[in-house]
Design a protein around this motif. Structure first.
Motif, PDB file in Angstrom:
ATOM      1  N   LEU A  22       0.860  -1.175  -0.112  1.00 35.61           N
ATOM      2  CA  LEU A  22      -0.124  -0.062   0.078  1.00 35.61           C
ATOM      3  C   LEU A  22       1.177   1.472   0.043  1.00 35.61           C
ATOM      4  O   LEU A  22       1.888   1.100   0.814  1.00 35.61           O
ATOM      5  N   ALA A  23       0.993   2.248  -0.517  1.00 34.38           N
ATOM      6  CA  ALA A  23       1.131   3.422  -0.945  1.00 34.38           C
ATOM      7  C   ALA A  23       1.103   4.612   0.405  1.00 34.38           C
ATOM      8  O   ALA A  23       0.063   4.114   0.705  1.00 34.38           O
ATOM      9  N   ARG A  65       6.899   9.689  -0.156  1.00 36.06           N
ATOM     10  CA  ARG A  65       6.204   8.602  -1.335  1.00 36.06           C
ATOM     11  C   ARG A  65       6.846   7.259  -0.989  1.00 36.06           C
ATOM     12  O   ARG A  65       7.862   7.287  -1.117  1.00 36.06           O
ATOM     13  N   GLY A  66       6.335   5.967  -0.256  1.00 32.29           N
ATOM     14  CA  GLY A  66       7.441   5.023   0.013  1.00 32.29           C
ATOM     15  C   GLY A  66       5.819   3.956  -0.309  1.00 32.29           C
ATOM     16  O   GLY A  66       4.571   4.465  -0.283  1.00 32.29           O
ATOM     17  N   ARG A  67       6.485   2.481   0.802  1.00 34.96           N
ATOM     18  CA  ARG A  67       5.532   1.887   0.546  1.00 34.96           C
ATOM     19  C   ARG A  67       5.189   1.534   1.926  1.00 34.96           C
ATOM     20  O   ARG A  67       6.377   0.957   2.433  1.00 34.96           O
ATOM     21  N   TRP A  68       4.018   0.715   2.205  1.00 33.87           N
ATOM     22  CA  TRP A  68       4.047   0.011   3.861  1.00 33.87           C
ATOM     23  C   TRP A  68       4.913  -1.123   3.968  1.00 33.87           C
ATOM     24  O   TRP A  68       5.508  -1.994   4.028  1.00 33.87           O
ATOM     25  N   SER A  69       4.911  -2.205   2.628  1.00 29.66           N
ATOM     26  CA  SER A  69       6.005  -3.441   1.958  1.00 29.66           C
ATOM     27  C   SER A  69       7.408  -2.920   1.920  1.00 29.66           C
ATOM     28  O   SER A  69       8.250  -4.334   2.007  1.00 29.66           O
ATOM     29  N   GLY A  84       3.801   1.702  16.824  1.00 32.04           N
ATOM     30  CA  GLY A  84       4.367   2.747  15.508  1.00 32.04           C
ATOM     31  C   GLY A  84       4.950   2.103  14.556  1.00 32.04           C
ATOM     32  O   GLY A  84       6.165   1.074  15.505  1.00 32.04           O
ATOM     33  N   SER A  85       5.096   1.754  13.578  1.00 29.00           N
ATOM     34  CA  SER A  85       5.929   1.234  12.829  1.00 29.00           C
ATOM     35  C   SER A  85       7.448   1.971  12.182  1.00 29.00           C
ATOM     36  O   SER A  85       8.307   1.429  11.570  1.00 29.00           O
ATOM     37  N   GLY A  86       7.062   2.988  12.596  1.00 25.68           N
ATOM     38  CA  GLY A  86       8.961   4.336  12.195  1.00 25.68           C
ATOM     39  C   GLY A  86       8.382   4.537  11.126  1.00 25.68           C
ATOM     40  O   GLY A  86       7.049   4.440  10.249  1.00 25.68           O
ATOM     41  N   THR A  87       9.080   5.472  10.679  1.00 28.43           N
ATOM     42  CA  THR A  87       9.155   6.316   9.622  1.00 28.43           C
ATOM     43  C   THR A  87       9.368   5.925   8.347  1.00 28.43           C
ATOM     44  O   THR A  87      10.695   4.953   7.424  1.00 28.43           O
ATOM     45  N   VAL A  88       8.521   5.499   6.751  1.00 28.59           N
ATOM     46  CA  VAL A  88       8.522   5.343   6.248  1.00 28.59           C
ATOM     47  C   VAL A  88       9.885   5.808   4.921  1.00 28.59           C
ATOM     48  O   VAL A  88       9.974   6.946   5.656  1.00 28.59           O
ATOM     49  N   GLY A  89      10.266   5.085   3.868  1.00 27.20           N
ATOM     50  CA  GLY A  89      11.972   5.352   3.244  1.00 27.20           C
ATOM     51  C   GLY A  89      10.733   6.873   3.118  1.00 27.20           C
ATOM     52  O   GLY A  89       9.588   6.549   2.006  1.00 27.20           O
ATOM     53  N   THR A  90      11.854   8.513   3.307  1.00 25.79           N
ATOM     54  CA  THR A  90      11.360   9.628   2.011  1.00 25.79           C
ATOM     55  C   THR A  90      10.282  10.076   3.087  1.00 25.79           C
ATOM     56  O   THR A  90       9.807  11.371   3.058  1.00 25.79           O
ATOM     57  N   GLY A  91       9.989   9.682   3.933  1.00 24.32           N
ATOM     58  CA  GLY A  91       8.033  10.250   5.315  1.00 24.32           C
ATOM     59  C   GLY A  91       8.364  11.346   6.251  1.00 24.32           C
ATOM     60  O   GLY A  91       7.765  11.082   7.088  1.00 24.32           O
ATOM     61  N   CYS A  92       9.916  12.458   5.424  1.00 28.49           N
ATOM     62  CA  CYS A  92       9.793  13.289   6.770  1.00 28.49           C
ATOM     63  C   CYS A  92      10.625  14.236   5.641  1.00 28.49           C
ATOM     64  O   CYS A  92      11.617  13.896   5.212  1.00 28.49           O
ATOM     65  N   LEU A  93      10.258  15.809   6.588  1.00 25.17           N
ATOM     66  CA  LEU A  93      11.429  16.280   5.901  1.00 25.17           C
ATOM     67  C   LEU A  93      12.393  16.516   6.194  1.00 25.17           C
ATOM     68  O   LEU A  93      13.381  16.603   4.913  1.00 25.17           O
ATOM     69  N   LEU A  94      13.541  16.161   6.945  1.00 24.70           N
ATOM     70  CA  LEU A  94      15.090  16.226   7.351  1.00 24.70           C
ATOM     71  C   LEU A  94      15.759  15.066   6.268  1.00 24.70           C
ATOM     72  O   LEU A  94      16.606  15.168   6.378  1.00 24.70           O
ATOM     73  N   GLU A  95      14.448  13.877   6.267  1.00 29.65           N
ATOM     74  CA  GLU A  95      14.871  13.301   4.819  1.00 29.65           C
ATOM     75  C   GLU A  95      15.080  14.075   3.375  1.00 29.65           C
ATOM     76  O   GLU A  95      16.130  14.130   2.762  1.00 29.65           O
ATOM     77  N   VAL A  96      14.038  15.000   2.741  1.00 28.84           N
ATOM     78  CA  VAL A  96      13.753  15.727   1.362  1.00 28.84           C
ATOM     79  C   VAL A  96      13.405  16.874   1.334  1.00 28.84           C
ATOM     80  O   VAL A  96      13.258  17.769   0.503  1.00 28.84           O
ATOM     81  N   ARG A 131      -6.015   2.936   1.993  1.00 28.58           N
ATOM     82  CA  ARG A 131      -7.415   1.745   2.501  1.00 28.58           C
ATOM     83  C   ARG A 131      -7.190   2.569   3.773  1.00 28.58           C
ATOM     84  O   ARG A 131      -8.271   1.725   4.605  1.00 28.58           O
ATOM     85  N   LEU A 132      -5.984   2.904   4.429  1.00 26.66           N
ATOM     86  CA  LEU A 132      -6.520   3.768   6.003  1.00 26.66           C
ATOM     87  C   LEU A 132      -6.809   4.624   5.457  1.00 26.66           C
ATOM     88  O   LEU A 132      -7.300   4.858   6.939  1.00 26.66           O
ATOM     89  N   GLY A 133      -6.990   5.639   4.820  1.00 31.30           N
ATOM     90  CA  GLY A 133      -7.367   7.508   4.390  1.00 31.30           C
ATOM     91  C   GLY A 133      -6.271   8.057   4.178  1.00 31.30           C
ATOM     92  O   GLY A 133      -5.720   7.656   3.560  1.00 31.30           O
ATOM     93  N   ALA A 134      -6.784   9.313   4.775  1.00 27.88           N
ATOM     94  CA  ALA A 134      -5.711  10.459   5.038  1.00 27.88           C
ATOM     95  C   ALA A 134      -6.182  11.611   6.365  1.00 27.88           C
ATOM     96  O   ALA A 134      -7.211  11.525   7.097  1.00 27.88           O
ATOM     97  N   LEU A 135      -4.474  11.602   6.479  1.00 30.65           N
ATOM     98  CA  LEU A 135      -5.083  12.478   7.988  1.00 30.65           C
ATOM     99  C   LEU A 135      -4.415  13.801   7.542  1.00 30.65           C
ATOM    100  O   LEU A 135      -3.124  13.679   7.146  1.00 30.65           O
ATOM    101  N   ARG A 136      -5.176  14.758   7.638  1.00 31.71           N
ATOM    102  CA  ARG A 136      -4.831  16.140   7.604  1.00 31.71           C
ATOM    103  C   ARG A 136      -4.978  16.821   9.119  1.00 31.71           C
ATOM    104  O   ARG A 136      -4.755  16.492   9.930  1.00 31.71           O
ATOM    105  N   THR A 137      -3.774  17.676   8.991  1.00 31.19           N
ATOM    106  CA  THR A 137      -3.526  18.927  10.599  1.00 31.19           C
ATOM    107  C   THR A 137      -3.013  19.949   9.506  1.00 31.19           C
ATOM    108  O   THR A 137      -2.209  20.274   9.026  1.00 31.19           O
ATOM    109  N   GLN A 138      -3.103  20.123  10.513  1.00 28.08           N
ATOM    110  CA  GLN A 138      -3.084  22.721  10.615  1.00 28.08           C
ATOM    111  C   GLN A 138      -1.783  22.812  10.922  1.00 28.08           C
ATOM    112  O   GLN A 138      -2.079  22.691  12.868  1.00 28.08           O
ATOM    113  N   ILE A 139      -0.891  23.339  10.879  1.00 26.07           N
ATOM    114  CA  ILE A 139       0.417  24.057  11.303  1.00 26.07           C
ATOM    115  C   ILE A 139      -0.343  25.208  12.091  1.00 26.07           C
ATOM    116  O   ILE A 139      -0.904  26.013  11.143  1.00 26.07           O
TER     117      ILE A 139
END
Length: 341
Positions: free
Chosen positions: A252-253, A265-269, A295-307, A328-336
Motif C-alpha cells: 500500500l502506498a 512517497r513510500g510503501r508499507w511493504s 508505531g511502525s517507524g517512518t517510511v523511507g522519504t517520510g519526513c522533511l529531515l530526509e527530503v 485503505r487507511l484514509g487521510a490524516l490532515r493537520t493544520q500547523i
C-alpha cells in the motif's frame, strides 16, 4: 470494518464522542452507523440479547470503553452486520445513519495506555545514519528497536499542532500504527499479529533541533517527540487488508503532502520488520494491554529531515497543512498553527 470516534459538527463543545462504523465500502465513506443506536434497536427487536450478549448488555460508548470491557474490536461486527434500517426505511432517512460531512472525527483511541514506536524502514534508517557519516549498525537488521512516546498529547484528524517553545524545526513523520485489542505477553512473531485489532495512520511529530541535542547524550528521544502524536482518521480491521499482504507489510502506498504538494512517497511493504516481529519484541517479558498503540517507524522519504532540500526547502511553519495518506487507511490532515501563548 472501519471504526471511528465522531461528534456532529453542530454538537456543543465538550459533547461526548460517539463510536461509529462505516456503512459503505468507499475509500472515504459517506455514511457511518451510530453503534449505540444500532445496539438499542437490536435489543428492542430481540430483548434476549440484553441477557445473552455482553456486547448488547451495556451502552456502546467509546472504543476505549469497549476494550475495557474485555471485548475485541471484531465484536463490533455483530452490530454492523445485524443493523436493519428502522421500519425497513431507506438508510439515508434513518437517524442511526450519519453523513460524513456532518461529522468531526477524533483519534481512533482516545486514551491509549501506552505508545511504542519502532524504526522498521531501512530507507529512513539508512538516511539517518548517512547524515552522521556512518553505515547502518548491524544490530538494526536483526533487532527491532523502539522507544516509548507520550500518551497525554494525542491528536485526532484536523486537530492543530504547533512547534514546541524551544524549537524552530517542526517535522512530520509518516507511519502506520497498530492497535492492540487483547492482553498479550511473550508473543511469537508467527502469531503476534493476532493481537492486532486494527491499523491507522500515525504522524509522529518531531522537533528536529531538540531531537538532535538529545541524541548526543544517547538517551531519548524525549522532548523532541513528546509534544504531539496524531492518529486517524479511523481504525481499519486487519481483514480489510488481507489481499494486499506483501513481504513484511502490505503493498500500500504511503504519501505526504504539504500545502497540496507531495513531499514523501513510500510503501508499507518496504518494512524490514513485520508488525508480528515488532510485537514479539514489544511483548517480551511484559504485558501489552488493550488500547496500546504500536508505531511502525517512518517510511523511507517520510519526513522533511530526509527530503526538505528537494521539496519544501524548510521545516514546517504556522499556516502549513500536512496531509498523510495510506491506501485503505484514509487521510490524516493537520493544520500547523502558532504556539498558543
Amino acid at each position: 470494518m472501519r471504526i471511528a470516534h465522531v461528534r456532529e459538527r453542530s454538537a456543543p463543545a465538550g459533547a461526548p464522542w460517539r463510536l461509529v462504523a462505516a456503512i459503505d465500502a468507499a475509500d472515504v465513506p459517506d455514511r457511518w452507523l451510530d453503534l449505540e443506536v444500532a445496539r438499542r434497536r437490536a435489543v428492542r427487536a430481540r430483548p434476549v440479547l440484553a441477557h445473552d450478549s455482553i456486547l448488547h448488555r451495556q451502552p456502546v460508548g467509546t472504543l476505549d470503553d469497549h476494550l475495557a470491557r474485555g471485548l475485541r474490536v471484531e465484536a463490533l461486527r455483530d452490530l454492523v452486520e445485524g443493523f436493519e434500517p428502522r421500519g425497513g426505511e431507506d438508510e439515508d432517512e434513518d437517524d442511526a445513519v450519519l453523513a460524513a460531512g456532518d461529522l468531526t472525527f477524533g483519534p481512533p483511541v482516545l486514551r491509549p495506555p501506552s505508545l511504542r514506536d519502532f524504526y522498521a524502514f531501512e530507507g529512513h534508517v539508512r538516511t539517518m545514519w548517512e547524515r552522521r557519516g556512518r553505515e547502518v549498525a548491524e544490530t538494526w537488521y536483526r533487532l527491532p528497536v523502539l522507544y516509548f512516546s507520550n500518551v497525554s498529547e494525542i491528536r485526532g484528524p484536523d486537530e492543530p499542532v504547533w512547534c514546541p517553545a524551544a524549537s524552530n524545526e517542526l517535522d512530520y513523520e509518516l507511519e502506520v500504527a497498530a492497535l492492540i485489542d487483547t492482553p498479550a505477553r511473550d508473543l511469537v512473531p508467527e502469531r503476534a499479529e493476532e493481537a492486532i485489532g486494527g491499523y491507522t495512520i500515525f504522524n509522529d511529530w518531531s522537533a528536529r533541533d531538540l531531537q538532535r541535542e538529545e541524541t548526543v547524550v544517547r538517551l531519548g528521544p524525549a522532548k523532541g517527540k513528546d509534544f504531539a502524536s496524531s492518529f486517524g482518521p479511523w481504525l481499519v480491521t486487519p481483514d480489510e487488508l488481507t489481499d494486499t499482504r506483501r513481504g513484511h507489510g502490505h503493498d500500500l502506498a504511503m504519501t505526504a503532502e504539504v500545502n497540496g504538494t507531495e513531499t514523501s512517497r513510500g510503501r508499507w511493504s518496504d518494512a524490514q520488520f513485520s508488525f508480528g516481529e515488532m510485537l514479539a519484541r514489544a511483548s517480551a517479558d511484559v504485558r501489552l494491554r488493550p488500547g496500546d498503540l504500536i508505531g511502525s517507524g517512518t517510511v523511507g522519504t517520510g519526513c522533511l529531515l530526509e527530503v526538505r532540500d528537494a521539496t519544501l526547502g524548510r521545516y514546517l511553519e504556522p499556516g502549513d497543512e500536512v496531509l498523510l495518506r495510506v491506501e485503505r487507511l484514509g487521510a490524516l490532515r493537520t493544520q500547523i498553527v502558532a504556539r498558543p501563548s
